[in-house]
Design an enzyme around this catalytic site. Structure first.
Site, short mmCIF file in Angstrom:
data_model
loop_
_atom_site.label_atom_id
_atom_site.label_comp_id
_atom_site.label_asym_id
_atom_site.label_seq_id
_atom_site.Cartn_x
_atom_site.Cartn_y
_atom_site.Cartn_z
CG PHE A 10 76.70 37.33 96.14
CD1 PHE A 10 77.13 36.86 94.91
CD2 PHE A 10 75.97 38.52 96.19
CE1 PHE A 10 76.84 37.55 93.74
CE2 PHE A 10 75.67 39.21 95.03
CZ PHE A 10 76.12 38.74 93.81
CB ILE A 11 79.70 40.93 97.68
CG1 ILE A 11 78.26 41.14 97.19
CG2 ILE A 11 80.60 42.05 97.15
CD1 ILE A 11 77.57 42.39 97.74
CG ASP A 57 80.12 35.79 115.61
OD1 ASP A 57 80.15 37.01 115.34
OD2 ASP A 57 79.10 35.19 115.98
CB ALA A 79 81.21 39.87 108.20
CB ALA A 80 76.45 42.50 107.14
CE1 TYR A 153 71.87 44.68 105.78
CE2 TYR A 153 70.62 46.20 104.41
CZ TYR A 153 71.71 45.37 104.59
OH TYR A 153 72.64 45.24 103.59
CE LYS A 157 75.07 46.44 105.97
NZ LYS A 157 76.46 45.96 105.87
NE ARG A 224 64.42 47.54 94.80
CZ ARG A 224 63.28 48.20 94.97
NH1 ARG A 224 63.01 49.28 94.23
NH2 ARG A 224 62.41 47.83 95.87
N GLY A 283 56.99 48.37 102.81
CA GLY A 283 58.35 48.81 103.12
C GLY A 283 59.30 48.77 101.94
N1 LIG Z 1 73.89 41.86 97.87
C1 LIG Z 1 73.54 43.15 97.80
O1 LIG Z 1 72.84 43.55 96.86
C2 LIG Z 1 74.01 44.14 98.85
C3 LIG Z 1 73.55 45.45 98.74
C4 LIG Z 1 73.99 46.38 99.69
C5 LIG Z 1 74.88 46.00 100.68
N2 LIG Z 1 75.27 44.68 100.75
C6 LIG Z 1 76.21 44.32 101.82
O2 LIG Z 1 77.28 43.59 101.23
C7 LIG Z 1 77.85 42.70 102.20
C8 LIG Z 1 77.92 41.29 101.63
O3 LIG Z 1 76.60 40.84 101.36
P1 LIG Z 1 76.28 39.60 100.41
O4 LIG Z 1 75.18 40.01 99.51
O5 LIG Z 1 77.54 39.06 99.83
O6 LIG Z 1 75.64 38.58 101.44
P2 LIG Z 1 76.22 37.19 102.03
O7 LIG Z 1 75.21 36.73 103.04
O8 LIG Z 1 76.54 36.27 100.91
O9 LIG Z 1 77.55 37.66 102.74
C9 LIG Z 1 77.66 38.01 104.11
C10 LIG Z 1 78.72 37.14 104.71
O10 LIG Z 1 78.92 37.52 106.08
C11 LIG Z 1 79.03 36.34 106.86
N3 LIG Z 1 78.63 36.66 108.23
C12 LIG Z 1 77.39 36.98 108.68
N4 LIG Z 1 77.41 37.20 110.01
C13 LIG Z 1 78.70 37.03 110.39
C14 LIG Z 1 79.37 37.12 111.65
N5 LIG Z 1 78.68 37.41 112.77
N6 LIG Z 1 80.69 36.86 111.71
C15 LIG Z 1 81.39 36.54 110.57
N7 LIG Z 1 80.81 36.45 109.36
C16 LIG Z 1 79.48 36.69 109.27
C17 LIG Z 1 78.11 35.34 106.20
O11 LIG Z 1 78.40 33.99 106.50
C18 LIG Z 1 78.33 35.66 104.72
O12 LIG Z 1 79.38 34.89 104.18
C19 LIG Z 1 76.97 42.84 103.45
O13 LIG Z 1 77.57 43.75 104.34
C20 LIG Z 1 75.68 43.41 102.90
O14 LIG Z 1 74.96 44.12 103.89
C21 LIG Z 1 74.86 43.75 99.86
#
Ligand SMILES: NC(=O)c1ccc[n+]([C@@H]2O[C@H](COP(=O)([O-])OP(=O)(O)OC[C@H]3O[C@@H](n4cnc5c(N)ncnc54)[C@H](O)[C@@H]3O)[C@@H](O)[C@H]2O)c1
Length: 323
Positions: A10-11, A57, A79-80, A153, A157, A224, A283
């Site tokens: 997404f991001i 990965d 990635a996470a 998680y 972080k 939030r 939580g």
């Molecule tokens: N969405 C939020 O509100 C939010 C808030 C705080 C932090 N974050 C952080 O922002 C980042 C992006 O999150 P997002 O909301 O876009 O979620 P998302 O799930 O859309 O994006 C995470 C991406 O990482 C990829 N991924 C997961 N495990 C992987 C691996 N082992 N190897 C390679 N790729 C892998 C997934 O396929 C996915 O495309 C993350 O680090 C998340 O923790 C998001």
């Protein structure tokens, strides 16, 4: 060249869009565990040859080899394993991806002489539950004894911030860690019917557009800080050049209750029905809002899109992209 991990997420996909618009070449890495290749279609069509995608990965030697081969100017690491509940059910998997996987990328960065690393932390998790007099929460509160993450998680972080300080001091890797608030906008897909807690805007949009009632956990007064995804992408783009050894909050500084969010969306969606209330989920934070003044000082960044404008754009996207 810039490496973006989690690029199909997404991001991450919005970060790739913006980098391509700014003329960068991007090496996009994702294992597609929760991301989708379709999220990169816009960037790939707008900048032919500008985006190279590798399905890999972050825990693997493939990712390390890619970084060593391409020696990017910067790595934006998104990635996470993003599911808080899954981290509680399976902390080993969470640590494998979020700690070991991140270290794998950091180690490759150091070996390849990459000068900048941008880490994605979580403003909703690393500070624990701040009391009212500590809101909006500032970055220095990460050192407060109350800053105790409520999930594996959140621990993953937070612990990476110590690792990054070590890598900067001893290995000379410059970094910026962005502590994101609740991000929302186009391409955010609820992980399931219930979805992840942070996906409340996407979950409400999907349900309201289908004429279904939304569930609000607790009394809906929990708050939030909702940040629009294109603003968040702009913070990543700025962090590839600016800031050294800093933790920086990325949000809006505006505290919005879940009841208000529901009402705002209901105004925009014809036929939205009343929410129903269910017991609060253990939580979950009662209040969360970030102080974002440091982002202006360090990155020259501030949010541009108001909640009202962001929700207009988000509802339009969900209406045009039925799930
Ligand atoms: N969405 C939020 O509100 C939010 C808030 C705080 C932090 N974050 C952080 O922002 C980042 C992006 O999150 P997002 O909301 O876009 O979620 P998302 O799930 O859309 O994006 C995470 C991406 O990482 C990829 N991924 C997961 N495990 C992987 C691996 N082992 N190897 C390679 N790729 C892998 C997934 O396929 C996915 O495309 C993350 O680090 C998340 O923790 C998001």
């Amino acid at each position: 060249m810039i490496v973006v991990t989690g690029a199909a997420g997404f991001i991450g996909s919005h970060v790739v869009d913006l980098l391509v618009a700014e003329g960068e070449e991007v090496l996009a890495i994702d294992d597609l565990s929760s991301g989708r290749l379709a999220n990169l279609a816009d960037a790939r069509s707008r900048g032919p040859g500008k985006v190279t995608f590798h399905r890999a990965d972050i825990t693997s030697s493939t990712v390390a080899e890619l970084i060593q081969r391409h020696r990017p100017e910067a790595i934006l690491h998104l990635a996470a394993q993003v599911d808080v509940r899954r981290s509680i059910a399976d902390p080993l998997h969470d640590a494998m991806v979020n700690v070991i996987g991140t270290l794998n990328v950091v180690e490759a960065a150091v070996r390849s002489g990459v000068s900048r690393f941008v880490f994605t932390s979580s403003g909703g998790c690393i500070y624990g539950e701040p009391s009212g007099d500590r809101l909006p929460v500032t970055e220095d509160q990460v050192f407060s004894p109350e800053a105790m993450p409520e999930s594996p998680y959140g621990v993953s972080k937070k612990v990476m911030l110590d690792y990054l300080r070590y890598y900067r001091a001893v290995q000379g890797l410059d970094y910026v860690a962005l502590a994101l608030s609740n991000v929302y906008g186009p391409r955010q897909e609820p992980a399931s019917e219930v979805g992840l807690e942070g996906q409340v805007v996407a979950i409400f949009c999907r349900r309201m557009l289908a004429g279904r009632s939304c569930t609000i956990y607790g009394d809906g007064t929990q708050t939030r800080d909702f940040a629009y995804v294109e603003d968040v992408a702009a913070a990543f783009a700025a962090a590839r050049h600016k800031g050294a050894g800093e933790l920086v909050n990325i949000g809006t500084g505006r505290e919005v209750s879940v009841n208000e969010l529901h009402a705002q969306l209901a105004q925009r969606i014809d036929g939205a029905v009343e929410p129903h209330y269910a017991p609060a989920r253990p939580g979950e934070l009662q209040r969360s809002v970030l102080d974002i003044s440091k982002a202006a000082e360090v990155l020259g960044w501030r949010p541009r899109v108001s909640l009202e404008e962001g929700l207009d754009r988000t509802v339009a996207w969900f209406a045009a992209h039925p799930g």
